[in-house]
Design an enzyme around this catalytic site. Sequence first.
Site, PDB file in Angstrom:
ATOM      1  N   SER A 168      -0.804   8.695   5.111  1.00  0.00           N
ATOM      2  CA  SER A 168      -0.372   7.954   3.934  1.00  0.00           C
ATOM      3  C   SER A 168       1.027   7.377   4.156  1.00  0.00           C
ATOM      4  O   SER A 168       1.240   6.633   5.103  1.00  0.00           O
ATOM      5  CB  SER A 168      -0.440   8.858   2.701  1.00  0.00           C
ATOM      6  OG  SER A 168      -0.344   8.118   1.513  1.00  0.00           O
ATOM      7  N   GLU A 263     -11.503   3.828   0.140  1.00  0.00           N
ATOM      8  CA  GLU A 263     -10.143   3.976  -0.370  1.00  0.00           C
ATOM      9  C   GLU A 263      -9.427   2.623  -0.370  1.00  0.00           C
ATOM     10  O   GLU A 263      -9.722   1.728   0.428  1.00  0.00           O
ATOM     11  CB  GLU A 263      -9.368   5.015   0.434  1.00  0.00           C
ATOM     12  CG  GLU A 263      -8.932   4.625   1.822  1.00  0.00           C
ATOM     13  CD  GLU A 263      -7.935   5.624   2.376  1.00  0.00           C
ATOM     14  OE1 GLU A 263      -6.844   5.752   1.781  1.00  0.00           O
ATOM     15  OE2 GLU A 263      -8.238   6.274   3.399  1.00  0.00           O
ATOM     16  N   HIS A 293      -8.885   9.482   0.169  1.00  0.00           N
ATOM     17  CA  HIS A 293      -7.604   9.321   0.860  1.00  0.00           C
ATOM     18  C   HIS A 293      -7.172  10.633   1.518  1.00  0.00           C
ATOM     19  O   HIS A 293      -7.133  11.680   0.883  1.00  0.00           O
ATOM     20  CB  HIS A 293      -6.573   8.875  -0.178  1.00  0.00           C
ATOM     21  CG  HIS A 293      -5.211   8.624   0.361  1.00  0.00           C
ATOM     22  ND1 HIS A 293      -4.936   7.634   1.272  1.00  0.00           N
ATOM     23  CD2 HIS A 293      -4.018   9.233   0.092  1.00  0.00           C
ATOM     24  CE1 HIS A 293      -3.645   7.630   1.547  1.00  0.00           C
ATOM     25  NE2 HIS A 293      -3.070   8.591   0.847  1.00  0.00           N
TER      26      HIS A 293
END
Length: 329
Positions: A168, A263, A293
């Site tokens: 991320s 996602e 995610h």
Amino acid sequence: MTSYDDLTAGFADIVAPSRQARALASALRLGWRPMADRLNGRFVSLTVLRTALEHGTRLLRPDPGVRVEELTGTDADVPIAGEWVRPPEPHDGAILYLHGGGYAFCSPRTHRTLTSRLATDTGLPVLVPGYRLAPEHPFPAALEDALEAYRWLLADLPASRIVIAGDSSGGHLAAALVGEACRAGLPSPGGVVLFSPWVDLSCELSVLSDREYRDPFISPALARHFGRLYVGDHDDWSDPRLSLLDCAGLDLPPFLIQVAEEEVLRGEAERLAEALTESGNSCRLQVWPGQIHVFQLFNRLFPEARAAVREAADFIRDVIPDDATGEAA
């Protein structure tokens, strides 16, 4: 121009989403996502969020057999706080892992399920820096800390025996670190692994993607809020330390990018993979169906999450030279 099929070629070992994965995605789509949309960056207490995540992730136990050693950052030889996650019989080399959390929350502790699995599957010790978080420490504080951690590893290891990884926002930080190391003349690591990387902190790409397929977990509006917290007063979004899609002239190590099929960051991951290959760098993109995610965090619960981490471990073993021969395994 590199096609999507070219980028994903060779990824035939896709695991269908398990019952557990489908249940979690449904729960998030019905429960979390509507609440995140309503928040829209407002009334988000970072203190409460940080505390909840720290305590909640203790329920996800790390892989048994690893040893966690705290880095306090108080010694002159240790640049920042963080931790080592060591397998029982560590090989020569290291993974520098940069945790996600919107640049504003999470810690080495919250990501132990993933870092411990990487340590076990690769046999390499994993260094997880506790880099400074926004908004208390906006850009470029996190990147400065990541660079210090990389330089610290380089004092004891050849760059070819280091892999940089992140998820991320940590994926954004990992890619930014590799680019900045290249521009600064530092030796390149052996490879880079990105789990659901957040490529565009302005969230312009994710807003468009969310109209096509609604992410069960990430709200682009909420993500944009955290992106602004990190960028702070720095108003140049074209700064190469923030904008990752201009790879021209950079001689970068091989990349592996894993992203979930539905996602909102999938489009960003595909754009980054295309930018890397079009600039002459090596990148392998894996799109996992039915996942959320950074699903790799749930590797003790989902078989496909374990398979994804094994894929990452195989990539790492390919790019890190063998201990005995000094040649790629």
